[in-house]
Design a protein around this motif. Structure first.
Motif, PDB file in Angstrom:
ATOM      1  N   ALA B 139     -14.479  -2.495   2.460  1.00  0.00           N
ATOM      2  CA  ALA B 139     -14.048  -3.687   1.631  1.00  0.00           C
ATOM      3  C   ALA B 139     -13.027  -2.998   0.541  1.00  0.00           C
ATOM      4  O   ALA B 139     -11.849  -3.802   0.523  1.00  0.00           O
ATOM      5  CB  ALA B 139     -14.928  -4.460   0.613  1.00  0.00           C
ATOM      6  N   LEU B 140     -13.365  -1.874  -0.037  1.00  0.00           N
ATOM      7  CA  LEU B 140     -12.141  -1.539  -1.022  1.00  0.00           C
ATOM      8  C   LEU B 140     -11.068  -0.443  -0.473  1.00  0.00           C
ATOM      9  O   LEU B 140     -10.243  -0.207  -1.151  1.00  0.00           O
ATOM     10  CB  LEU B 140     -13.132  -0.625  -2.225  1.00  0.00           C
ATOM     11  N   ALA B 141     -11.586  -0.057   0.827  1.00  0.00           N
ATOM     12  CA  ALA B 141     -10.618   0.931   1.499  1.00  0.00           C
ATOM     13  C   ALA B 141      -9.181   0.476   1.344  1.00  0.00           C
ATOM     14  O   ALA B 141      -8.121   1.253   1.226  1.00  0.00           O
ATOM     15  CB  ALA B 141     -11.080   1.497   2.760  1.00  0.00           C
ATOM     16  N   PRO B 142      -8.613  -0.822   1.725  1.00  0.00           N
ATOM     17  CA  PRO B 142      -7.443  -1.147   1.999  1.00  0.00           C
ATOM     18  C   PRO B 142      -6.658  -1.045   0.583  1.00  0.00           C
ATOM     19  O   PRO B 142      -5.189  -0.823   0.604  1.00  0.00           O
ATOM     20  CB  PRO B 142      -7.418  -2.593   2.103  1.00  0.00           C
ATOM     21  N   LEU B 143      -7.350  -0.777  -0.613  1.00  0.00           N
ATOM     22  CA  LEU B 143      -6.516  -0.731  -1.826  1.00  0.00           C
ATOM     23  C   LEU B 143      -6.190   0.672  -1.984  1.00  0.00           C
ATOM     24  O   LEU B 143      -5.332   0.866  -2.738  1.00  0.00           O
ATOM     25  CB  LEU B 143      -7.788  -1.113  -3.284  1.00  0.00           C
ATOM     26  N   THR B 195     -16.267   8.425  -0.729  1.00  0.00           N
ATOM     27  CA  THR B 195     -15.611   7.449   0.267  1.00  0.00           C
ATOM     28  C   THR B 195     -14.211   7.198  -0.103  1.00  0.00           C
ATOM     29  O   THR B 195     -13.494   7.373   1.013  1.00  0.00           O
ATOM     30  CB  THR B 195     -16.266   6.334   0.454  1.00  0.00           C
ATOM     31  N   LEU B 196     -13.959   6.714  -1.215  1.00  0.00           N
ATOM     32  CA  LEU B 196     -12.552   6.246  -1.520  1.00  0.00           C
ATOM     33  C   LEU B 196     -11.689   7.232  -1.707  1.00  0.00           C
ATOM     34  O   LEU B 196     -10.318   7.272  -1.133  1.00  0.00           O
ATOM     35  CB  LEU B 196     -12.403   5.463  -2.990  1.00  0.00           C
ATOM     36  N   VAL B 197     -11.939   8.670  -2.129  1.00  0.00           N
ATOM     37  CA  VAL B 197     -10.980   9.757  -2.112  1.00  0.00           C
ATOM     38  C   VAL B 197     -10.677  10.197  -0.732  1.00  0.00           C
ATOM     39  O   VAL B 197      -9.458  10.324  -0.432  1.00  0.00           O
ATOM     40  CB  VAL B 197     -11.559  10.799  -2.970  1.00  0.00           C
ATOM     41  N   CYS B 199     -10.968   8.212   1.901  1.00  0.00           N
ATOM     42  CA  CYS B 199      -9.858   7.112   2.422  1.00  0.00           C
ATOM     43  C   CYS B 199      -8.366   7.167   1.838  1.00  0.00           C
ATOM     44  O   CYS B 199      -7.675   7.083   2.722  1.00  0.00           O
ATOM     45  CB  CYS B 199     -10.387   5.819   2.086  1.00  0.00           C
ATOM     46  N   ALA B 200      -8.416   7.727   0.732  1.00  0.00           N
ATOM     47  CA  ALA B 200      -6.929   7.745   0.273  1.00  0.00           C
ATOM     48  C   ALA B 200      -6.215   8.930   0.935  1.00  0.00           C
ATOM     49  O   ALA B 200      -4.994   8.921   0.949  1.00  0.00           O
ATOM     50  CB  ALA B 200      -7.004   7.887  -1.515  1.00  0.00           C
ATOM     51  N   ARG B 201      -6.951   9.706   1.258  1.00  0.00           N
ATOM     52  CA  ARG B 201      -6.226  11.100   1.707  1.00  0.00           C
ATOM     53  C   ARG B 201      -6.065  11.063   3.365  1.00  0.00           C
ATOM     54  O   ARG B 201      -5.000  11.348   3.685  1.00  0.00           O
ATOM     55  CB  ARG B 201      -7.277  12.426   1.486  1.00  0.00           C
ATOM     56  N   PHE B 202      -7.169  10.587   4.204  1.00  0.00           N
ATOM     57  CA  PHE B 202      -7.111  10.535   5.600  1.00  0.00           C
ATOM     58  C   PHE B 202      -7.278   9.108   5.947  1.00  0.00           C
ATOM     59  O   PHE B 202      -6.944   8.922   7.554  1.00  0.00           O
ATOM     60  CB  PHE B 202      -8.248  11.246   5.857  1.00  0.00           C
ATOM     61  N   GLY B 203      -7.043   8.252   5.335  1.00  0.00           N
ATOM     62  CA  GLY B 203      -6.895   6.858   5.932  1.00  0.00           C
ATOM     63  C   GLY B 203      -8.712   6.504   6.221  1.00  0.00           C
ATOM     64  O   GLY B 203      -9.554   7.356   6.597  1.00  0.00           O
ATOM     65  N   PRO B 204      -8.985   5.215   6.301  1.00  0.00           N
ATOM     66  CA  PRO B 204     -10.270   4.837   6.365  1.00  0.00           C
ATOM     67  C   PRO B 204     -10.797   5.018   7.823  1.00  0.00           C
ATOM     68  O   PRO B 204     -11.974   5.099   7.834  1.00  0.00           O
ATOM     69  CB  PRO B 204     -10.506   3.121   5.789  1.00  0.00           C
ATOM     70  N   GLU B 205      -9.934   4.816   8.616  1.00  0.00           N
ATOM     71  CA  GLU B 205     -10.250   4.653  10.195  1.00  0.00           C
ATOM     72  C   GLU B 205     -10.843   6.144  10.687  1.00  0.00           C
ATOM     73  O   GLU B 205     -11.446   6.523  11.421  1.00  0.00           O
ATOM     74  CB  GLU B 205      -9.539   4.269  11.000  1.00  0.00           C
ATOM     75  N   ALA B 206     -10.304   7.265   9.843  1.00  0.00           N
ATOM     76  CA  ALA B 206     -10.587   8.687  10.373  1.00  0.00           C
ATOM     77  C   ALA B 206     -11.727   9.177   9.265  1.00  0.00           C
ATOM     78  O   ALA B 206     -12.540   9.759   9.775  1.00  0.00           O
ATOM     79  CB  ALA B 206      -9.293   9.358  10.090  1.00  0.00           C
ATOM     80  N   TRP B 207     -11.864   8.807   8.127  1.00  0.00           N
ATOM     81  CA  TRP B 207     -12.750   9.383   7.272  1.00  0.00           C
ATOM     82  C   TRP B 207     -13.953   8.581   7.252  1.00  0.00           C
ATOM     83  O   TRP B 207     -14.793   9.288   7.315  1.00  0.00           O
ATOM     84  CB  TRP B 207     -11.982   8.965   5.713  1.00  0.00           C
TER      85      TRP B 207
END
Lengths: 115, 425
Positions: B139-143, B195-197, B199-207
């Protein structure tokens, strides 16, 4: 010498395994000599599996006899040495009976379509 | 697999019935009539017999049980966005625990235990994977998602999720972080940062699929559930056999699940407590036990893979075969999890259980555990048929993995009995 599947690069010990894989995993339709080899491989497989199933049937028939005997022996061991000794005297008879049950289950002809 | 359905029912019903009578007095009466090793042997034998029963009905499983491969990720639907608000609300409660009024804040540890770790996993293996619809990280990853994410190295595999899961286990066992509102805050905050760090680095679909332990665990447990992602009903575990662990890192994650669901039970036994003391206790001792258990189980799995390679004459590497067969451990981990959840729920409902009730709980735990192991044998059957082209190889490869499951059954029952004896003493 291992062989690789041209479709998925998986490794196999021989051409027989590779052929089985290509037909079953990649839905390849064997042609000519390949079809003959595939039929031979499948027939050998069926024979081995039928043999294996017979052994498993024998185990499943004989095992409960052995387990009931072991269970009664364990209960008897709580009663003391004499009961245990009497129980052990029965061991050869139980072994013969279990062996006979295994043999009968092994040699029983399967019903049509079971194997 | 449909033709094996009556066997499934028979085996899964036989497991609880077979041990219910003896198990009811496991901590008290049965010790006077049957030695404990006989009960462990009976449990292990049940697992071995299920292999023999399957052997009389050997056939190739239907390829239709496999899930269709997933397409590219789609934007979440309005329903999923709404249910993710529920996940966010739970996360917010966990983070705000120490700030809430005393009686409410004191419930956040139970919310984490029963809610996040108990009911979530149980829902996954009994009904279906709910995490994609609940994940607060998603839910927060797009941010935080970057426009040009960095590539996550393939060689990392599932090791990030494995490391995160083991860290959670050590935090629970050594730090007691799951027992207080402040501890729960720390755990929830650490999960959010992890999780969010990423996602910010590798993108949510990869991480997230490779680093979020909750996402990975619920995905694997969800494969046991009878209801598939598109609402189709199948027999429990029918979808597992067609999946394969992606290399040893994924197999390590499955083993970490097993360690996570069994570690506290082992440390509650006398030998487990002595081992922890010998390793210095505290955080380092607990980490040593947990990592050591994972390495030991990995070693067993590699041995099983090497044995499968030898008996089948396969040219594939032992590690690849071991990884392919590791899926059989998922129902085992689910069985351990459900056994622990039973105790947790009953303790919440009635903390003062008498000895007879304790014996009944022990019987229920043994039954659930055995059912998980028997389901593991059935999944082994499916997995070997997917992994090997020849039916002869598939049957032969089942033998070392069934032997491994027999060993795990003995260990699991011993752990339960020792822990129950400790509680009843």
């Amino acid at each position: 010498m291992s062989e690789r599947c041209p479709s998925c690069a998986a490794r196999f010990a021989g051409s027989g395994e590779l052929l089985l894989h290509r037909v079953r995993a990649h839905a390849r339709v064997p042609q000519g000599d390949e079809a003959l080899r595939y039929a031979v491989l499948v027939t050998a497989e069926e024979a081995w599996l039928a043999h294996f199933r017979r052994h498993m049937r024998g185990v499943l028939v004989a095992l409960p006899l052995v387990l009931v005997y072991v269970f009664v022996l364990l209960l008897g061991s709580a009663e003391g040495g004499a009961a245990m000794a009497f129980g052990l005297l029965l061991a050869p008879g139980v072994a013969v009976f279990a062996g006979l049950a295994y043999y009968l289950a092994y040699t029983k002809e399967p019903r049509t379509g079971e194997e | 697999m449909r033709r094996l359905a009556p066997l499934w029912l028979l085996l899964l019903l036989a497991a609880p019935t077979a041990l219910a009578h003896e198990g009811a007095g496991a901590g008290i009466e049965a010790r006077a009539t049957l030695p404990a090793w006989a009960l462990y042997a009976a449990g292990a034998l049940l697992v071995a017999v299920s292999f023999a029963v399957l052997g009389t009905r050997v056939e190739r499983p239907s390829t239709h049980t496999a899930d269709r491969p997933r397409g590219p990720p789609r934007a979440p639907s309005a329903r999923v966005r709404a249910t993710r608000l529920v996940g966010l609300a739970v996360l917010a409660l966990l983070l705000a625990g120490p700030l809430l009024p005393g009686s409410v804040g004191a419930w956040t540890p139970e919310l984490l235990w029963l809610g996040a770790l108990g009911v979530l996993f149980a829902w996954a293996y009994l009904v279906g994977d709910p995490w994609p619809a609940l994940s607060p990280a998603r839910a927060l990853a797009p941010l935080v998602a970057p426009r040009s994410p960095r590539a996550l190295p393939d060689r990392l595999g599932s090791w990030p999720a494995t490391a995160a899961l083991l860290a959670l286990v050590v935090a629970e066992l050594a730090g007691g972080l799951f027992a207080t509102a402040t501890g729960v805050l720390l755990v929830a905050a650490a999960y959010l940062v992890w999780t969010l760090v990423g996602c910010a680095r590798f993108g949510p679909e990869a991480w997230l699929p490779r680093a979020d332990p909750l996402e990975r665990a619920t995905a694997w447990f969800g494969a046991i559930a009878p209801r598939g992602p598109r609402g189709r009903w199948r027999w429990p575990g029918a979808r597992l056999g067609a999946r394969a662990a992606e290399g040893m890192s994924d197999a390590a994650f499955l083993l970490a699940l097993l360690v996570a669901t069994n570690a506290d039970g082992f440390l509650a036994t006398a030998p487990g407590a002595r081992l922890l003391a010998a390793l210095g206790g505290g955080w380092t001792g607990t980490a040593a036990v947990v990592v050591g258990a994972l390495l030991l189980f990995l070693g067993f799995l590699q041995l099983a893979g090497a044995a499968a390679r030898r008996v089948t004459g396969s040219a594939e590497r032992a590690g690849v075969l071991a990884a392919a067969l590791a899926v059989a451990l998922v129902p085992v981990a689910a069985g351990y999890h459900l056994a622990h959840l039973l105790v947790r729920v009953l303790d919440l409902v009635d903390p003062g259980l008498g000895p007879l009730a304790l014996g009944g709980v022990a019987a229920g735990q043994a039954a659930v555990l055995l059912s998980g192991h028997v389901l593991g044998v059935l999944v082994t059957h499916d997995a070997t048929w997917s992994a090997f082209p020849s039916r002869v190889q598939a049957v032969l490869a089942e033998v070392p993995l069934t032997a491994l499951l027999v060993v795990y059954t003995g260990i699991g029952l011993w752990t339960l009995a020792e822990a129950a004896a400790g509680v009843g003493a």
